[in-house]
Design a protein around this motif. Structure first.
Motif, mmCIF file in Angstrom:
data_model
loop_
_atom_site.group_PDB
_atom_site.id
_atom_site.type_symbol
_atom_site.label_atom_id
_atom_site.label_comp_id
_atom_site.label_asym_id
_atom_site.label_seq_id
_atom_site.Cartn_x
_atom_site.Cartn_y
_atom_site.Cartn_z
ATOM 1 N N PHE A 37 4.938 -15.275 0.740
ATOM 2 C CA PHE A 37 4.728 -16.053 1.816
ATOM 3 C C PHE A 37 3.797 -15.201 2.914
ATOM 4 N N MET A 38 4.616 -14.130 3.367
ATOM 5 C CA MET A 38 3.537 -13.486 4.100
ATOM 6 C C MET A 38 2.349 -12.843 3.937
ATOM 7 N N ILE A 39 2.034 -12.247 2.890
ATOM 8 C CA ILE A 39 0.525 -11.881 1.972
ATOM 9 C C ILE A 39 -0.152 -12.765 2.006
ATOM 10 N N PHE A 40 0.024 -14.126 1.609
ATOM 11 C CA PHE A 40 -0.907 -15.293 1.915
ATOM 12 C C PHE A 40 -1.375 -15.348 3.355
ATOM 13 N N LEU A 41 -0.174 -15.296 3.684
ATOM 14 C CA LEU A 41 -0.921 -16.257 5.247
ATOM 15 C C LEU A 41 -1.558 -15.532 6.088
ATOM 16 N N PHE A 42 -1.569 -13.490 5.949
ATOM 17 C CA PHE A 42 -2.258 -12.799 6.519
ATOM 18 C C PHE A 42 -3.906 -13.419 5.912
ATOM 19 N N MET A 43 -3.417 -12.954 4.173
ATOM 20 C CA MET A 43 -4.949 -13.498 4.189
ATOM 21 C C MET A 43 -5.521 -14.271 4.277
ATOM 22 N N ILE A 47 -9.293 -14.382 6.233
ATOM 23 C CA ILE A 47 -10.180 -15.373 5.721
ATOM 24 C C ILE A 47 -10.469 -15.798 6.967
ATOM 25 N N LEU A 48 -9.878 -16.783 7.625
ATOM 26 C CA LEU A 48 -10.430 -17.846 8.888
ATOM 27 C C LEU A 48 -11.284 -16.953 9.795
ATOM 28 N N MET A 49 -10.207 -16.134 10.267
ATOM 29 C CA MET A 49 -10.675 -14.825 11.655
ATOM 30 C C MET A 49 -12.549 -14.444 10.943
ATOM 31 N N SER A 50 -12.104 -13.629 10.073
ATOM 32 C CA SER A 50 -13.371 -12.703 10.209
ATOM 33 C C SER A 50 -15.059 -13.883 9.479
ATOM 34 N N ASN A 51 -14.914 -15.166 8.544
ATOM 35 C CA ASN A 51 -15.942 -15.485 8.392
ATOM 36 C C ASN A 51 -15.889 -16.604 9.915
ATOM 37 N N SER A 52 -15.001 -16.611 10.176
ATOM 38 C CA SER A 52 -15.404 -16.908 11.723
ATOM 39 C C SER A 52 -16.348 -16.491 12.599
ATOM 40 N N ILE A 53 -16.076 -14.744 12.722
ATOM 41 C CA ILE A 53 -17.592 -14.229 13.539
ATOM 42 C C ILE A 53 -18.092 -13.873 12.827
ATOM 43 N N ILE A 54 -18.541 -13.950 11.336
ATOM 44 C CA ILE A 54 -19.763 -13.964 10.888
ATOM 45 C C ILE A 54 -20.312 -15.307 10.775
ATOM 46 N N ILE A 55 -20.011 -16.833 11.452
ATOM 47 C CA ILE A 55 -20.660 -17.529 11.754
ATOM 48 C C ILE A 55 -21.488 -17.899 12.629
ATOM 49 N N LYS A 281 -3.363 -18.224 -13.829
ATOM 50 C CA LYS A 281 -2.483 -17.648 -12.324
ATOM 51 C C LYS A 281 -3.127 -16.661 -11.968
ATOM 52 N N LEU A 282 -3.216 -15.514 -12.767
ATOM 53 C CA LEU A 282 -4.202 -14.163 -11.824
ATOM 54 C C LEU A 282 -4.980 -14.265 -11.021
ATOM 55 N N LEU A 283 -6.038 -14.758 -12.801
ATOM 56 C CA LEU A 283 -7.437 -15.071 -12.499
ATOM 57 C C LEU A 283 -8.020 -16.436 -11.565
ATOM 58 N N SER A 284 -7.056 -16.460 -11.422
ATOM 59 C CA SER A 284 -7.223 -17.670 -10.321
ATOM 60 C C SER A 284 -6.801 -17.400 -8.633
ATOM 61 N N LEU A 285 -5.905 -16.806 -8.579
ATOM 62 C CA LEU A 285 -5.908 -16.241 -7.858
ATOM 63 C C LEU A 285 -6.913 -15.148 -7.605
ATOM 64 N N PHE A 286 -7.766 -14.310 -8.026
ATOM 65 C CA PHE A 286 -8.967 -13.673 -7.537
ATOM 66 C C PHE A 286 -9.846 -14.449 -7.254
ATOM 67 N N TYR A 287 -10.363 -15.219 -8.043
ATOM 68 C CA TYR A 287 -11.693 -16.200 -7.440
ATOM 69 C C TYR A 287 -11.203 -17.506 -6.024
ATOM 70 N N THR A 288 -10.036 -17.660 -5.738
ATOM 71 C CA THR A 288 -10.483 -18.606 -5.088
ATOM 72 C C THR A 288 -9.389 -17.660 -3.491
ATOM 73 N N ILE A 289 -8.482 -16.461 -3.418
ATOM 74 C CA ILE A 289 -7.956 -15.811 -2.402
ATOM 75 C C ILE A 289 -8.337 -14.560 -2.550
ATOM 76 N N LEU A 290 -8.200 -13.718 -3.472
ATOM 77 C CA LEU A 290 -8.451 -12.655 -2.914
ATOM 78 C C LEU A 290 -9.684 -11.776 -2.846
#
Length: 325
Positions: A37-43, A47-55, A281-290
């Motif tokens: 939960f903490m890892i995915f919340l941090f990620m 994602i929200l912050m870094s992409n917002s900065i790029i935009i 699940k592992l592959l999905s983690l890669f292309y949807t989150i990581l």
């Protein structure tokens, strides 16, 4: 049928009608639920912050007012939408340790994941075309990549998948799910759902492959052709400095393409019988989150213009902060 599943099904004329699914997610590692939960919340926040900065940089910095960064800002917005289709739901399931999801919510999530994934494939192809024109036809760049053309490419990327994925989602959820109501995944995806369907699913499986070819393989081939021409053109340059600069403008995009297409292709083009639930699940983690989490890092660290714009932003923020103090 186990007693715990009675609430999810109603029986009519010996046909099971599913009214709710259970997303198993990462229930096989119960001791790691809070850690995940903490890892995915941090990620997600990263994602929200870094992409917002790029935009924000692409919209406000004069040095980034060109088609390349117009596409990049759209890509960053797409990444925010893409991860929002999966991570908030996954975080809720990890927090409550319940994966109950209604049929409508499951179908809605699947639609957005598929539609946004298709949009990403098309947008990556549009970005490859932009790099092709910039490197192979530099004298015609301003003519070929006018604002109108850029908007048309972006609009086509966003709109093309909408009717197709509506039809595909409706087709899949028209099936009868009689094997179980438990989806061994962290979001509603095609491969694990087809494993729960009863009856012949060969027609739908073929339709899934056709859509995957249209939205994954066709854009990938266009990207491949673009980069073959780009590399051939770069190798013709006499200056090693010119070659290095040309490669640097394409390397970030190429890395993202390889990472995203590699995992997505294995997931949707590999026969479902050959793919274990854990690997899926592992592959999905890669292309949807990581990969969405890595994309801003890849684009910023390998891009001098964005790094310069970041430094300008830091100076402005520091000056503003000092004025307040």
């Amino acid at each position: 049928m186990p007693a715990g599943e009675d609430q999810f099904k109603t029986e009519t004329s010996n046909v099971s009608t599913l009214i709710e699914f259970i997303l198993l997610g990462f229930s096989d590692v119960p001791r790691l639920q809070w850690t995940l939960f903490m890892i995915f919340l941090f990620m997600y926040l990263e994602i929200l912050m870094s992409n917002s900065i790029i935009i924000m940089l692409a919209k406000t910095d004069p040095a980034l007012q060109n088609p390349m960064y117009f596409f990049l800002s759209n890509f960053s917005f797409l990444e925010v939408c893409y991860v929002t289709a999966t991570i908030p739901r996954m975080l809720m399931d990890l927090y409550t340790r319940k994966g109950n999801i209604s049929l409508l919510s499951c179908a809605t999530q699947m639609y957005f994941v598929l539609m946004l994934g298709g949009t990403e494939c098309l947008l990556l192809a549009a970005m490859a075309y932009d790099r092709y024109v910039a490197i192979c036809k530099p004298l015609q760049y301003s003519l070929l990549m006018k604002d109108k053309v850029c908007w048309q490419l972006v609009a086509t990327s966003w709109i093309s998948g909408i009717p197709v994925e509506i039809g595909q989602t409706y087709q899949i959820f028209s099936l009868h799910f009689c094997a179980s109501n438990k989806i061994d995944h962290f979001f509603c995806d095609i491969p694990p759902l087809l494993k729960l369907a009863c009856g012949d699913t060969s027609v739908i499986t073929v339709a899934v492959y056709v859509v995957a070819v249209l939205f994954v393989m066709v854009p990938f081939l266009l990207i491949l052709v673009s980069y073959v021409k780009i590399i051939c053109n770069i190798m013709k340059l006499s200056s090693s400095t010119g070659r290095a600069k040309a490669f640097s403008t394409c390397s970030s995009h190429l890395i993202v393409v390889i990472l995203f297409y590699g995992t997505a292709s294995i997931t949707y083009l590999q026969p479902k019988s050959n793919q274990s639930e854990g690997m899926g699940k592992l592959l999905s983690l890669f292309y949807t989150i990581l990969i969405p989490a890595l994309n801003p890092v890849i684009y910023t660290l390998r891009n001098k213009d964005i790094m310069m714009a970041l430094k300008k932003l830091q100076i402005k923020l520091l000056t503003w902060w000092k004025s307040l103090i």
